[in-house]
Design a protein around this motif. Structure first.
Motif, short mmCIF file in Angstrom:
data_model
loop_
_atom_site.label_atom_id
_atom_site.label_comp_id
_atom_site.label_asym_id
_atom_site.label_seq_id
_atom_site.Cartn_x
_atom_site.Cartn_y
_atom_site.Cartn_z
N PRO A 568 -7.78 -7.11 20.75
CA PRO A 568 -6.55 -7.89 20.97
C PRO A 568 -6.48 -9.16 20.14
CG PRO A 568 -7.47 -7.15 23.06
CD PRO A 568 -8.48 -6.82 22.03
N ASN A 569 -7.62 -9.67 19.66
CA ASN A 569 -7.61 -10.92 18.91
C ASN A 569 -8.06 -10.75 17.46
OD1 ASN A 569 -10.32 -10.43 19.27
ND2 ASN A 569 -10.59 -12.03 20.82
N LEU A 570 -8.10 -9.53 16.97
CA LEU A 570 -8.52 -9.27 15.60
C LEU A 570 -7.43 -8.48 14.88
CD1 LEU A 570 -10.70 -9.36 13.39
CD2 LEU A 570 -11.64 -7.24 14.34
N TYR A 571 -6.99 -8.99 13.72
CA TYR A 571 -5.90 -8.38 12.97
C TYR A 571 -6.34 -8.18 11.53
CZ TYR A 571 -3.33 -10.11 17.00
OH TYR A 571 -2.92 -10.37 18.28
N LEU A 572 -6.16 -6.96 11.03
CA LEU A 572 -6.42 -6.63 9.64
C LEU A 572 -5.09 -6.24 9.01
CD1 LEU A 572 -9.60 -4.43 10.17
CD2 LEU A 572 -9.50 -6.90 9.75
N LEU A 573 -4.64 -7.01 8.02
CA LEU A 573 -3.33 -6.80 7.42
C LEU A 573 -3.49 -6.56 5.93
CD1 LEU A 573 -3.15 -9.60 9.44
CD2 LEU A 573 -0.77 -8.95 9.28
N GLY A 574 -2.68 -5.66 5.40
CA GLY A 574 -2.73 -5.38 3.98
C GLY A 574 -1.43 -4.83 3.46
N SER A 575 -1.17 -5.09 2.20
CA SER A 575 -0.03 -4.51 1.51
C SER A 575 -0.35 -4.50 0.02
CB SER A 575 1.26 -5.32 1.77
OG SER A 575 1.14 -6.62 1.25
N GLY A 576 0.34 -3.64 -0.71
CA GLY A 576 0.05 -3.62 -2.13
C GLY A 576 0.78 -2.53 -2.87
N GLN A 577 0.33 -2.35 -4.10
CA GLN A 577 0.97 -1.44 -5.03
C GLN A 577 -0.13 -0.82 -5.89
OE1 GLN A 577 3.95 -3.45 -7.33
NE2 GLN A 577 4.02 -1.88 -8.93
N ALA A 578 -0.15 0.53 -5.98
CA ALA A 578 -1.17 1.24 -6.75
C ALA A 578 -0.51 2.18 -7.74
CB ALA A 578 -2.09 2.03 -5.82
N ARG A 579 -1.17 2.38 -8.88
CA ARG A 579 -0.64 3.29 -9.88
C ARG A 579 -0.45 4.68 -9.29
NH1 ARG A 579 -0.80 1.67 -15.24
NH2 ARG A 579 0.44 3.57 -15.52
N SER A 580 0.45 5.45 -9.89
CA SER A 580 0.84 6.74 -9.32
C SER A 580 -0.32 7.71 -9.21
CB SER A 580 1.96 7.35 -10.17
OG SER A 580 1.53 7.51 -11.52
N GLY A 581 -1.35 7.52 -10.04
CA GLY A 581 -2.52 8.37 -9.93
C GLY A 581 -3.63 7.75 -9.14
N TRP A 582 -3.38 6.64 -8.50
CA TRP A 582 -4.35 5.89 -7.70
C TRP A 582 -5.56 5.44 -8.53
CZ3 TRP A 582 -3.08 4.12 -3.05
CH2 TRP A 582 -2.06 4.78 -2.35
N GLU A 583 -5.38 5.34 -9.87
CA GLU A 583 -6.53 4.95 -10.68
C GLU A 583 -6.79 3.44 -10.65
OE1 GLU A 583 -2.98 5.42 -13.58
OE2 GLU A 583 -3.77 6.37 -11.77
N ARG A 584 -5.78 2.66 -10.27
CA ARG A 584 -6.02 1.22 -10.19
C ARG A 584 -4.94 0.57 -9.34
NH1 ARG A 584 -4.24 -0.64 -16.33
NH2 ARG A 584 -1.99 -0.77 -15.93
N LEU A 585 -5.27 -0.62 -8.84
CA LEU A 585 -4.32 -1.42 -8.07
C LEU A 585 -3.54 -2.32 -9.02
CD1 LEU A 585 -6.42 -2.58 -4.97
CD2 LEU A 585 -4.45 -1.05 -4.95
N GLU A 586 -2.24 -2.41 -8.79
CA GLU A 586 -1.40 -3.36 -9.52
C GLU A 586 -1.22 -4.65 -8.73
OE1 GLU A 586 -0.12 -3.07 -12.60
OE2 GLU A 586 -1.25 -1.20 -12.77
N ARG A 587 -1.22 -4.52 -7.42
CA ARG A 587 -1.06 -5.71 -6.56
C ARG A 587 -1.68 -5.41 -5.21
NH1 ARG A 587 2.25 -6.89 -2.60
NH2 ARG A 587 3.54 -5.05 -3.03
#
Length: 708
Positions: A568-587
């Motif tokens: 109840p008191n622990l939050y893991l948040l994430g968002s982003g953008q990855a290349r279409s082949g999942w080879e690298r993160l853009e953001r």
């Protein structure tokens, strides 16, 4: 109920109806006592657990003598006097009832609302609600040696004005004298007068001392004038005027620093916010902000009235925005006429075009049971000191139909984009330009719900949208308000998802698809939510920001966002953008936040945008050693291998007093650095001294508060 035993006297003595000292007739005296003598003579004596009630006062004592011809009550032995908001205990008291006057020897007193208390050699009631204490002390702290205490040769309490004034006053801290003042005044409630000084330090300005004076003009009007002295800059006059009416409210900040020793110019700033209800759906709002030079916020943001409300925080705003507009709204129409201007602050930066004016009229109407008509229109006049300027008219009508059931929905719609430009200073653009583009789309979703008595509820929603917009080169149209937007999962479902603003409309023959879901446990707490989406392009060409037709990949990057709360008191948040082949993160933006209890927070952050941002940080606030609290924030540039922001703070809450100290280092736009110290001391029931630093804290330690 009065405490009356069969052997206990209960006596009502009627006083005359002559006006008292404050022009109101005196009332009766009600007496309860174990023994009463001399009632018929007008000079009576009561003893044994005596209680006297007169007006809104009560008096308790071992023995009470009353002389009717002199309207005098003399109380001795464990005397306790109770009046609205004030309780006094003493060995002896003399009270003149109708005159609202009296003398109390060696009193101890308590202001109930403020928990202010102390003792004196002698106390006098000068009139209704007006008291004077000689050789008196005052504090809101408990204990034999209070954390802080005022000692004064004379203390005047005016309950009518809720104000305390003292003369020949020494402030003791833990029994040690710290400083002496010949005169001190402080309100028990809002009141005109000097407020406590503020002080601080920064690299650019040196030591800072501010002396504010507060004008309580009316219940709905006030003004604060502050004289701010900077050892490296000079003396600044700072004024804040606030007003509040049933139909309008606002705040005006003015700052003026004549003959600044750093810039060798007069430095000034103005900030005015105003909101007003004009009636019949009309309203007015202004937000005017202007400074005399680019670095004003960087230099004075922590001490001026602007604070950290601007984009980028204290000292890091790339530009200031000023708007003023009249607005109208009802159940179907939303319209406005707005003037919008910008002031560049970042070195080498370019502020957006001013819009003088910006007119808009939008509407939404239902058509039948499931149909709707959406109308968007605006007219802008864009102005800048260089480059093309001109007018733009945008009309965007939309017809749609929405079919919705528990299992999902379908939403087909047809939209038209029409824009007309009149361009001045137009080379290489034409004087008159028009653009018409249709858009067709179909959006739908399915709802899959899984119920479990022990596991809770899980919802999965596959969602899609097909979109068609003809491709057209638009390099013949200038860029007034259009840029590449910050893209995320929600934005890819927009029709014009590649651009913000109306100068560019992307072509589209594409399908956007995604999967989103959430899970709630049996108690209704959300455990997780997540979404993932992508665009598939059937057209192999697209326009870029310049308006030229360029090649396009068969699919977009993947966009994702999610939140997971295993506790109840622990939050893991994430968002982003990855290349279409999942080879690298853009953001990528990730945060882990732990909130185990009141005043406790721990944040771990990571922010990444390829070729632009690569930063990691940790921030926390935590109680330690009972009343002590510590906090800190450390932000690190992974790419450049150097710290960006460092903040350390410590706070103590002693109940009747509190203090917090914060030191921070920050790199500003343009590479400048700023080091500052914030110190605030709060003497509850008296005042606060120093710089309020919670705005800075909320910016650097999300979820934390050092407010006492």
């Amino acid at each position: 109920m009065p405490r009356v035993a069969p052997w206990r006297w209960s006596l009502l003595v009627l006083l005359g109806l002559a006006p008292g000292a404050w022009g109101s007739p005196a009332g009766p005296i009600t007496l309860y006592a174990d023994h009463v003598q001399g009632v018929a003579s007008g000079h009576w004596t009561a003893s044994g657990d005596v209680e006297v009630l007169y007006g809104d006062r009560r008096l308790y004592a071992d023995e009470v003598h009353y002389r009717q011809d002199e309207d005098e009550i003399i109380a001795t032995g464990h005397v306790r006097m109770v009046s609205p908001g004030l309780v006094t205990a003493a060995p002896k008291a003399i009270v003149h009832v109708q005159a609202n006057q009296g003398i109390v020897l060696q009193p101890r007193y308590l202001l109930e609302a403020q928990h202010g208390h102390g003792h004196a050699k002698k106390g006098e009631e000068l009139g209704k609600g007006r008291y004077r204490l000689n050789e008196a002390c005052y504090t809101t702290c408990d204990g034999k040696v209070p954390a802080w205490q005022l000692w004064s040769s004379q203390l005047d309490l005016n309950q009518n004005d809720d104000y305390v004034t003292t003369r020949n006053t020494t402030l003791n801290v833990f029994g040690l004298p710290i400083f002496w003042l010949p005169y001190l005044s402080f309100p028990l409630k809002r009141h005109s007068g000097f407020l406590t000084p503020t002080f601080g330090s920064s690299t650019v300005n040196g030591l800072t001392l501010g002396i504010p004076y507060y004008f309580d003009i009316a219940p709905n009007l006030d003004d604060t004038l502050t004289v701010l002295g900077f050892t490296k800059r000079g003396v600044m006059l700072q004024n804040q005027f606030r007003y509040l009416e049933p139909s309008y409210s606002g705040r005006l900040n003015l700052d003026l620093l004549p003959a600044d020793r750093l810039t060798h110019n007069t430095v000034w700033a103005i900030s005015w916010q105003h909101q007003q209800n004009l009636g019949d759906g009309f309203s007015l709002a202004t937000n005017i902000n202007r400074v005399s030079y680019r670095n004003f916020l960087a230099d004075f943001g922590s001490s001026a009235g602007f604070g950290s409300s601007f984009l980028g925080g204290i000292g890091n705003a790339p530009y200031l925005t000023s708007t003023a507009g009249v607005y109208y709204g009802n159940a179907h129409i939303d319209a406005g006429a707005v003037l919008q201007n910008y002031q560049e602050l970042a070195p080498g930066g370019v502020a957006p075009y001013s819009q003088l004016p910006y007119l808009y009229a939008n509407g939404y109407w239902r058509v039948g049971n499931r149909g709707y008509f959406d109308w968007r229109s605006n007219f802008n006049y864009f102005y800048a000191s260089a480059g093309p300027i001109g007018e733009r008219l945008d009309l965007t009508p939309t017809f749609g139909w929405r079919f919705s059931r528990a299992w999902g929905f379908l939403d087909p719609k047809a939209r038209l984009y029409y824009s007309y430009y009149q361009v001045q200073r137009n080379p290489p653009y034409s004087r008159a330009i028009s653009r018409t583009l249709p858009a067709l789309s179909l959006k739908g979703s399915l709802n899959f719900v899984r119920y479990g008595s022990a596991d809770g509820v899980t919802v999965l929603q596959p969602i899609f949208k097909y979109l068609y917009i003809p491709l057209r080169a638009q390099n013949d149209i200038p860029l007034f308000d259009t840029s590449l937007p910050f893209s995320n999962y929600d934005s890819i479902f927009a029709d014009n998802s590649l651009f913000s603003g109306s100068d560019r409309i992307n072509g589209a023959n594409q399908i956007i698809y995604g999967l989103q879901g959430s899970h709630q446990n049996a108690a209704g707490r959300q455990i997780w939510q997540a979404a993932l989406g992508q665009i598939r392009y059937f057209n192999r060409q697209q326009i870029d920001l310049a308006g030229n037709i360029v090649p396009q990949n068969p699919q977009s990057d993947y966009f994702f966002q999610g939140e997971y709360s295993p506790l109840p008191n622990l939050y893991l948040l994430g968002s982003g953008q990855a290349r279409s082949g999942w080879e690298r993160l853009e953001r990528a933006d990730f945060r882990a936040q732990w909130l185990p209890g009141a005043g406790k927070v721990l944040n771990l952050d990571y922010r990444y945008t390829r070729n632009y941002v690569n930063q990691a940080g940790v921030s926390a606030a935590w109680p330690v050693f009972r009343q002590w609290r510590v906090l800190g924030s450390y932000q690190y540039d992974v790419a450049d291998h150097k710290p960006l922001e460092e903040l350390v703070g410590i706070g103590y809450d002693g109940g009747c007093w509190a203090a917090q100290l914060m030191v921070y280092h920050q790199i500003l736009l343009g590479g400048q650095t700023n080091n500052a110290v914030y110190l605030e001391i709060v003497l509850r029931g008296l005042t606060s001294v120093g710089n309020a630093s919670n705005g800075l804290l909320n910016q650097y330690v999300p979820g934390a508060s050092m407010e006492f």
